[in-house]
Scaffold this motif. Structure first.
Motif, PDB file in Angstrom:
ATOM      1  N   UNK A 120      31.540 -10.010 -10.027  1.00 53.35           N
ATOM      2  CA  UNK A 120      31.764  -9.346  -8.803  1.00 53.35           C
ATOM      3  C   UNK A 120      30.285  -8.873  -8.226  1.00 53.35           C
ATOM      4  N   UNK A 121      29.172  -8.992  -8.705  1.00 51.11           N
ATOM      5  CA  UNK A 121      27.798  -8.922  -8.310  1.00 51.11           C
ATOM      6  C   UNK A 121      27.497 -10.147  -7.574  1.00 51.11           C
ATOM      7  N   UNK A 122      27.649 -10.201  -6.253  1.00 49.29           N
ATOM      8  CA  UNK A 122      27.257 -11.342  -5.440  1.00 49.29           C
ATOM      9  C   UNK A 122      26.058 -11.719  -5.146  1.00 49.29           C
ATOM     10  N   UNK A 123      25.330 -12.634  -4.704  1.00 50.14           N
ATOM     11  CA  UNK A 123      24.059 -12.822  -4.357  1.00 50.14           C
ATOM     12  C   UNK A 123      23.646 -11.713  -3.074  1.00 50.14           C
ATOM     13  N   UNK A 124      24.476 -11.402  -2.122  1.00 56.88           N
ATOM     14  CA  UNK A 124      24.241 -10.489  -1.069  1.00 56.88           C
ATOM     15  C   UNK A 124      23.699  -9.056  -1.753  1.00 56.88           C
ATOM     16  N   UNK A 125      24.957  -8.630  -2.848  1.00 53.76           N
ATOM     17  CA  UNK A 125      24.540  -7.451  -3.495  1.00 53.76           C
ATOM     18  C   UNK A 125      23.179  -7.349  -4.046  1.00 53.76           C
ATOM     19  N   UNK A 126      22.785  -8.350  -4.660  1.00 52.99           N
ATOM     20  CA  UNK A 126      21.454  -8.550  -5.561  1.00 52.99           C
ATOM     21  C   UNK A 126      20.593  -8.313  -4.632  1.00 52.99           C
ATOM     22  N   UNK A 127      20.505  -8.919  -3.487  1.00 49.16           N
ATOM     23  CA  UNK A 127      19.376  -9.029  -2.290  1.00 49.16           C
ATOM     24  C   UNK A 127      19.442  -7.501  -1.672  1.00 49.16           C
ATOM     25  N   UNK A 128      20.708  -6.854  -1.613  1.00 41.90           N
ATOM     26  CA  UNK A 128      20.489  -5.312  -1.193  1.00 41.90           C
ATOM     27  C   UNK A 128      19.637  -4.559  -2.215  1.00 41.90           C
ATOM     28  N   UNK A 129      20.026  -4.791  -3.478  1.00 43.60           N
ATOM     29  CA  UNK A 129      19.193  -3.989  -4.549  1.00 43.60           C
ATOM     30  C   UNK A 129      17.778  -4.537  -4.401  1.00 43.60           C
ATOM     31  N   UNK A 130      17.283  -5.643  -4.167  1.00 45.51           N
ATOM     32  CA  UNK A 130      15.999  -5.832  -3.833  1.00 45.51           C
ATOM     33  C   UNK A 130      15.475  -5.310  -2.781  1.00 45.51           C
ATOM     34  N   UNK A 131      16.346  -5.213  -1.560  1.00 43.09           N
ATOM     35  CA  UNK A 131      15.463  -4.775  -0.107  1.00 43.09           C
ATOM     36  C   UNK A 131      15.416  -3.322  -0.445  1.00 43.09           C
ATOM     37  N   UNK A 132      16.066  -2.481  -1.275  1.00 39.10           N
ATOM     38  CA  UNK A 132      15.908  -1.000  -1.498  1.00 39.10           C
ATOM     39  C   UNK A 132      14.768  -0.576  -2.214  1.00 39.10           C
ATOM     40  N   UNK A 133      13.973  -1.449  -2.745  1.00 37.23           N
ATOM     41  CA  UNK A 133      12.902  -0.985  -3.630  1.00 37.23           C
ATOM     42  C   UNK A 133      11.933  -0.415  -2.613  1.00 37.23           C
TER      43      UNK A 133
END
Length: 294
Positions: A120-133
């Protein structure tokens, strides 16, 4: 006659496969039991110990299962094994992720604990997590399993990378992990509210193995959780200001926000935005620390 013989042979094949799997499970449990020393689990060695590693009764006691039942398991008897028991055995025998997966496979069971990678954790969601840093952010399910997180969140309350994936659960960590507990400023209130939120969430998952496994573990490992659970308090999810104390960057005051990933209150992205300028500066320092710059 030929057809009947063939049918009997076909029926015998699954039974033979189950017997082989039970024998493999028994041998695997014995091998892992024998490699754990009593000192590793806080037990005295004694002077008359002949068994290498732990005794069967010690594994049973540490896993909160019956001695006879565990003995039957190592004797490859045809008995049913629940996922809760498999989880307890995996923790008692200190199995790593690969060994844990092997244990569940041999037992013919599905491990309900989320793995390090969740579909359920898509590459797009992982990218969002990185962009929030440097804003700390993670993705959790309704059971408080941490399914993914960015680098700042990974260092906010403890070194999350050092925690086994099956233990990356906010309920488990807030009640059993000392480093996580020391990072929460209002710990007692937080623990009480989290138990109340878990009870509210659990109403829609009664009887599900993963939820039963989490509850049993919390009740077994934390007297504080048992006390809070017996209050029968219920609290819904809500955004609020939280305070943390990090050993490297100091006091952090952050706004907790849940961003739901679906129409129901299940998976969500959890973010911690700075409440004030001082916290904003300290989050940047925490991010630098997570990257190894400080």
């Amino acid at each position: 006659m030929t057809t009947m013989a063939t049918d009997r042979g076909t029926a015998a094949q699954p039974a033979r496969g189950s017997e082989i799997r039970r024998n493999e499970l028994a041998a695997f449990l014995r091998s892992r039991r024998e490699r754990i020393s009593p000192e590793q689990v806080g037990l005295p060695r004694g002077v008359r110990r002949r068994t290498p590693g732990l005794r069967r009764e010690e594994v049973a006691q540490l896993s909160a299962v019956g001695v006879t039942w565990y003995t039957w398991l190592e004797q490859a008897r045809n008995i049913q094994v629940s996922v809760q028991v498999l989880d307890a055995l995996a923790r008692t025998l200190m199995l790593d992720a690969g060994e844990r997966a092997h244990l569940f496979q041999l037992a013919g069971a599905t491990d309900p604990t989320p793995a390090a990678s969740c579909p359920s954790v898509t590459p797009a969601l992982r990218e969002m997590l990185r962009q929030l840093e440097p804003i700390p952010a993670c993705i959790q399910n309704s059971r408080y399993d941490i399914l993914a997180y960015n680098r700042t969140y990974g260092r906010l309350l403890c070194d999350l990378d050092a925690i086994p994936p099956e233990d990356r659960n906010c309920m488990i960590l807030v009640y059993t992990n000392q480093e996580w507990q020391e990072s929460v400023v209002h710990l007692e209130e937080t623990q009480r509210l989290m138990a109340a939120r878990l009870r509210a969430s659990m109403a829609g998952h009664l009887g599900e193995p993963a939820w039963k496994m989490l509850l049993k573990r919390l009740e077994t490992e934390s007297p504080t959780f048992r006390e809070n659970w017996e209050r029968y308090e219920v609290v819904g999810n809500r955004n609020k200001t939280k305070e943390f104390l990090h050993p490297r960057v100091g006091h952090l005051k952050l706004e907790h926000t849940d961003l739901w990933l679906g129409p129901e209150a299940g998976a969500r992205m959890v973010t911690y935005t700075p409440f004030d300028e001082q916290s904003r500066e300290r989050l940047q320092k925490l991010y630098d620390f997570a990257l190894g710059r400080a």
